[in-house]
Design an enzyme around this catalytic site. Structure first.
Site, PDB file in Angstrom:
ATOM      1  N   LYS A  52      16.513   2.421  -1.871  1.00  0.00           N
ATOM      2  CA  LYS A  52      16.393   3.828  -2.275  1.00  0.00           C
ATOM      3  C   LYS A  52      17.363   4.695  -1.471  1.00  0.00           C
ATOM      4  O   LYS A  52      18.054   5.556  -2.030  1.00  0.00           O
ATOM      5  CB  LYS A  52      14.944   4.318  -2.073  1.00  0.00           C
ATOM      6  N   GLN A  96       6.188   5.713   1.046  1.00  0.00           N
ATOM      7  CA  GLN A  96       6.183   4.379   0.447  1.00  0.00           C
ATOM      8  C   GLN A  96       4.801   3.735   0.571  1.00  0.00           C
ATOM      9  O   GLN A  96       4.197   3.725   1.647  1.00  0.00           O
ATOM     10  CB  GLN A  96       7.258   3.505   1.129  1.00  0.00           C
ATOM     11  N   ASP A 119       7.432  11.246  -6.497  1.00  0.00           N
ATOM     12  CA  ASP A 119       6.714  10.093  -7.055  1.00  0.00           C
ATOM     13  C   ASP A 119       5.819  10.514  -8.223  1.00  0.00           C
ATOM     14  O   ASP A 119       5.380   9.677  -9.009  1.00  0.00           O
ATOM     15  CB  ASP A 119       5.795   9.490  -5.983  1.00  0.00           C
TER      16      ASP A 119
HETATM   17  N1  GUN Z   1       5.356   1.072  -3.805  1.00  0.00           N
HETATM   18  C1  GUN Z   1       5.654   0.373  -4.918  1.00  0.00           C
HETATM   19  N2  GUN Z   1       6.124   1.184  -5.898  1.00  0.00           N
HETATM   20  C2  GUN Z   1       6.121   2.427  -5.374  1.00  0.00           C
HETATM   21  C3  GUN Z   1       6.510   3.694  -5.878  1.00  0.00           C
HETATM   22  O1  GUN Z   1       6.942   3.859  -7.032  1.00  0.00           O
HETATM   23  N3  GUN Z   1       6.365   4.738  -5.028  1.00  0.00           N
HETATM   24  C4  GUN Z   1       5.880   4.594  -3.770  1.00  0.00           C
HETATM   25  N4  GUN Z   1       5.760   5.686  -3.014  1.00  0.00           N
HETATM   26  N5  GUN Z   1       5.508   3.442  -3.266  1.00  0.00           N
HETATM   27  C5  GUN Z   1       5.641   2.365  -4.057  1.00  0.00           C
END
Ligand code: GUN
Length: 291
Positions: A52, A96, A119
């Protein structure tokens, strides 16, 4: 043999368009900033967060990773979130998941300023999504919707099944497909006759987290299959597989996303898309339309 839906290519294209918009914003002295908060201890999360951060920089945004010790307390994490809420250089905040046991995930998510919640997990954004108010939409379902629209153009009247009822994928996906005029079924571990339910569906979204669970014999000929699963399996060699038995399903489906190279790259592209939108809204600028 079904067509392969190239999520990597679509995502690269989307990232290029986002990068163009970021360049325009920089001419107005605005640089979108994305903070990704990660608590140490989950190796898969470390890989995702690094990907990311890399993509954030590639499109010209400001990347602010926050890596916290695995014993970080709930209060300390909430303080970090509050600092980011108040930080004018930050337009998007992502914490995350999964978080370690000492942290209450819902409290943390709902402490994020909803306008920075890239998100789209905050209860306010969930409510906005289900009531068709401008929302930040969870990245993975948004990516699936973009791929479906690109493939099928119009989803009106299609029967769609989502296998998986998570807050991150299944539930928001249902809302997005209803808004596209699909007739939607959400299936889960207690669903009876799952195979028959899948067999009736023109669109199958597999988001259940069980490696290769959805078999070729379950698929309606010509259906469009979107595989959200990313499962690391080891039988002799280590490999990544989806929730769909790809080799068999691709013979029956009209179109299918591979793993890797399908939905995965779309999730990151949509995160940058949401960060761009959050930045435009904050600065009262027109929101660019990409699809
Ligand atoms: N863990 C797995 N997928 C995601 C996501 O789309 N966002 C976040 N914050 N954590 C994750």
């Amino acid at each position: 043999m079904g067509k392969l839906i190239d999520g990597k290519k679509f995502a690269d294209n989307l990232c290029n368009k986002i990068a163009d918009e970021v360049t325009k914003l920089k001419h107005k002295n605005i640089t979108p900033g994305l903070a990704v908060v990660r608590i140490e201890g989950d190796p898969a999360s470390a890989i995702y967060v690094n990907m990311k951060a890399k993509k954030t920089k590639e499109v010209g945004m400001h990347s602010a990773p926050k890596i916290l010790d695995k014993n970080t307390s709930q209060n300390d994490l909430l303080k970090v979130v509050e600092e980011l809420n108040n930080d004018k250089s930050i337009n998007g905040i992502l914490v995350q998941l999964p978080l370690p046991k000492q942290i209450n995930t819902d409290s943390v998510i709902n402490a994020i300023n909803p306008d920075k919640d890239v998100d789209g997990f905050h209860a306010i954004n969930t409510g906005r999504l289900w009531t068709n108010i401008d929302s930040l939409v969870p990245c993975t379902p948004l990516g699936c919707k973009m791929l479906l629209l690109d493939e099928l153009k119009d989803l009106t009247g299609k029967k769609a099944i989502i296998v998986g009822r998570s807050n991150i994928v299944g539930k928001p996906m249902a809302s997005l497909l209803i808004s596209e005029n699909c007739t939607v079924t959400i299936a889960h571990s207690k669903t009876e006759n799952l195979k028959d339910e899948v067999k009736k569906s023109d669109i199958v979204i597999a988001a259940v987290g069980v490696p290769e669970m959805i078999k070729g014999s379950w698929i309606k000929p010509g259906a469009t299959v979107i595989d959200v699963g990313i499962n690391r399996i080891e039988n002799g060699e280590k490999k990544l597989v989806g929730d769909v038995e790809f080799s068999e399903v691709k013979k029956i489906a009209g179109a299918i996303t591979p793993v890797p190279g399908g939905v995965g790259p779309m999730t990151i592209a949509c995160l940058l898309h949401n960060t761009l939108i959050a930045t435009c809204r904050k600065n009262k600028l027109e929101i660019p339309k990409f699809f």
